[in-house]
Design an enzyme around this catalytic site. Structure first.
Site, PDB file in Angstrom:
ATOM      1  N   ASP A  47       1.086  -1.582  -0.006  1.00  0.00           N
ATOM      2  CA  ASP A  47      -0.325   0.276   0.210  1.00  0.00           C
ATOM      3  C   ASP A  47       1.138   1.150   0.071  1.00  0.00           C
ATOM      4  O   ASP A  47       0.364   2.347  -0.065  1.00  0.00           O
ATOM      5  CB  ASP A  47      -1.219   0.256   1.220  1.00  0.00           C
ATOM      6  CG  ASP A  47      -0.837   0.072   2.638  1.00  0.00           C
ATOM      7  OD1 ASP A  47       0.775   0.060   2.360  1.00  0.00           O
ATOM      8  OD2 ASP A  47      -0.849   0.270   3.820  1.00  0.00           O
ATOM      9  N   SER A  48       1.641   1.137   0.058  1.00  0.00           N
ATOM     10  CA  SER A  48       3.273   2.244   0.203  1.00  0.00           C
ATOM     11  C   SER A  48       3.194   2.863  -1.594  1.00  0.00           C
ATOM     12  O   SER A  48       3.540   3.987  -1.665  1.00  0.00           O
ATOM     13  CB  SER A  48       4.754   1.751   0.241  1.00  0.00           C
ATOM     14  OG  SER A  48       4.796   0.937  -0.473  1.00  0.00           O
ATOM     15  N   ASP A  86      -0.863  -6.203   0.009  1.00  0.00           N
ATOM     16  CA  ASP A  86      -1.562  -5.079   1.285  1.00  0.00           C
ATOM     17  C   ASP A  86      -2.445  -5.784   1.152  1.00  0.00           C
ATOM     18  O   ASP A  86      -2.783  -5.048   0.779  1.00  0.00           O
ATOM     19  CB  ASP A  86      -0.332  -3.613   1.335  1.00  0.00           C
ATOM     20  CG  ASP A  86       1.377  -3.680   2.611  1.00  0.00           C
ATOM     21  OD1 ASP A  86       0.749  -4.479   2.692  1.00  0.00           O
ATOM     22  OD2 ASP A  86       1.460  -3.068   2.550  1.00  0.00           O
ATOM     23  N   LYS A 114      -0.660  -9.166   3.075  1.00  0.00           N
ATOM     24  CA  LYS A 114      -0.712  -8.506   4.737  1.00  0.00           C
ATOM     25  C   LYS A 114      -1.463  -7.630   5.564  1.00  0.00           C
ATOM     26  O   LYS A 114      -2.372  -6.504   4.782  1.00  0.00           O
ATOM     27  CB  LYS A 114       1.090  -8.207   4.383  1.00  0.00           C
ATOM     28  CG  LYS A 114       1.587  -7.614   5.246  1.00  0.00           C
ATOM     29  CD  LYS A 114       3.087  -7.188   4.941  1.00  0.00           C
ATOM     30  CE  LYS A 114       2.960  -6.356   4.145  1.00  0.00           C
ATOM     31  NZ  LYS A 114       2.951  -4.589   4.898  1.00  0.00           N
ATOM     32  N   GLU A 116      -1.467  -5.056   8.443  1.00  0.00           N
ATOM     33  CA  GLU A 116      -0.999  -4.419   9.894  1.00  0.00           C
ATOM     34  C   GLU A 116      -1.550  -4.592  11.605  1.00  0.00           C
ATOM     35  O   GLU A 116      -2.311  -4.817  11.560  1.00  0.00           O
ATOM     36  CB  GLU A 116      -0.848  -2.989  10.016  1.00  0.00           C
ATOM     37  CG  GLU A 116      -0.029  -2.721   8.746  1.00  0.00           C
ATOM     38  CD  GLU A 116       0.327  -1.482   8.818  1.00  0.00           C
ATOM     39  OE1 GLU A 116       0.546  -0.683   7.198  1.00  0.00           O
ATOM     40  OE2 GLU A 116      -0.384  -0.082   9.609  1.00  0.00           O
ATOM     41  N   GLU A 183       9.340  -3.713  11.387  1.00  0.00           N
ATOM     42  CA  GLU A 183       9.261  -2.000  10.545  1.00  0.00           C
ATOM     43  C   GLU A 183       9.752  -0.959  11.460  1.00  0.00           C
ATOM     44  O   GLU A 183       8.896  -0.916  12.401  1.00  0.00           O
ATOM     45  CB  GLU A 183       8.426  -2.091   9.512  1.00  0.00           C
ATOM     46  CG  GLU A 183       8.236  -0.393   8.696  1.00  0.00           C
ATOM     47  CD  GLU A 183       7.701   0.361   7.839  1.00  0.00           C
ATOM     48  OE1 GLU A 183       7.731   1.387   7.297  1.00  0.00           O
ATOM     49  OE2 GLU A 183       6.638  -0.613   7.879  1.00  0.00           O
TER      50      GLU A 183
END
Length: 258
Positions: A47-48, A86, A114, A116, A183
């Site tokens: 999602d970056s 993501d 993935k 968070e 991270e």
């Protein structure tokens, strides 16, 4: 480039063999193909993309529709690498939405997802794995929480944070995650987690002792020269090279007289 299709299980086995894992992001067909040809075993449609492709100020603006669009583009490269995606902000608030959105990403071409968080999303992770979708965890600095945390901060310096990271990592393992991204975790804590967990740790800004490393491809190749980087020295100055090539081409056009 490996001729064998890489699976989530193959990534997990790399830790058992002591083989380091190199991972990079890609958001489209050509970059996915290039990374695959270079032998990258784990490619992440992150999602970056919100910040490095779409121009958003942070990742919280990225939608499921945008993630699916870019996953489809990357999947058309048919990489031998495992292609992970993501889950964007707000897409896994409940078990039901988490599973539905994970399935949508798989339909678009993702082979793993993935998300968070640790204990807070353990039930979602467990349900995604139960649905047959390989799951990657993400601990430490959580970009989707940047607004509520007021910036990007290194995690694990304080003992409560250290203990939270251990508990969250254990919860992800128990939920069935096959790997976890760390991270901006203090290097000593990242090293401890790497020794503690049976699944690979993949670090970004978390020291050299993780089982692998992941970078945003734009950071590695210097594609965004206006952004200062602390965690990596670009291996290429692609942005400057593009500027130079375009300027040279333009001069050839405007300088030509009939």
């Amino acid at each position: 480039m490996s001729e064998t299709k890489i699976t989530a299980q193959a990534i997990r086995q790399m830790k058992r063999r002591g083989e380091r894992i190199a991972s990079l992001t890609a958001y489209d067909f050509p970059m996915t193909r290039l990374l695959d040809q270079a032998g990258i075993p784990l490619i992440l449609v992150g999602d970056s993309l919100g910040m490095v492709v779409l121009g958003y100020p942070d990742t919280t603006h990225v939608t499921m529709a945008e993630m699916e669009h870019h996953v489809r583009a990357a999947a058309r490269a048919k990489p031998n690498a495992l292609l992970a995606a993501d889950m964007p902000y707000g897409s896994y608030e409940t078990v039901e939405t988490a599973v539905a959105n994970a399935r949508s990403l798989v339909t678009a071409g993702a082979e793993a997802v993935k998300a968070e968080g640790g204990r807070r999303i353990a039930e979602q992770a467990r349900a995604i794995v139960a649905a047959g979708i390989p799951f990657i965890g993400h601990l430490g600095m959580l970009p989707q929480h940047v607004l509520e945390e007021g910036g990007y901060h290194v995690k694990g310096k304080k003992e409560p944070e250290h203990l939270d990271l251990l508990a969250d990592a254990d919860a992800l393992v128990e939920a069935g995650a096959f790997a976890v991204v760390l991270e901006l975790v203090v290097a000593t804590v990242a090293k401890e987690l790497t020794a503690r967990l049976p699944i690979p740790t993949i670090g970004i800004g978390s020291g050299a002792d993780c089982d692998g490393q992941v970078l945003v491809i734009h950071d590695l190749i210097g594609l965004l020269p206006w952004l200062p980087l602390k965690h990596v020295k670009p291996a290429l100055e692609a942005g400057e090279q593009i500027r130079a090539a375009v300027s040279q081409w333009r001069e050839g056009i405007v300088g030509h007289h009939y």
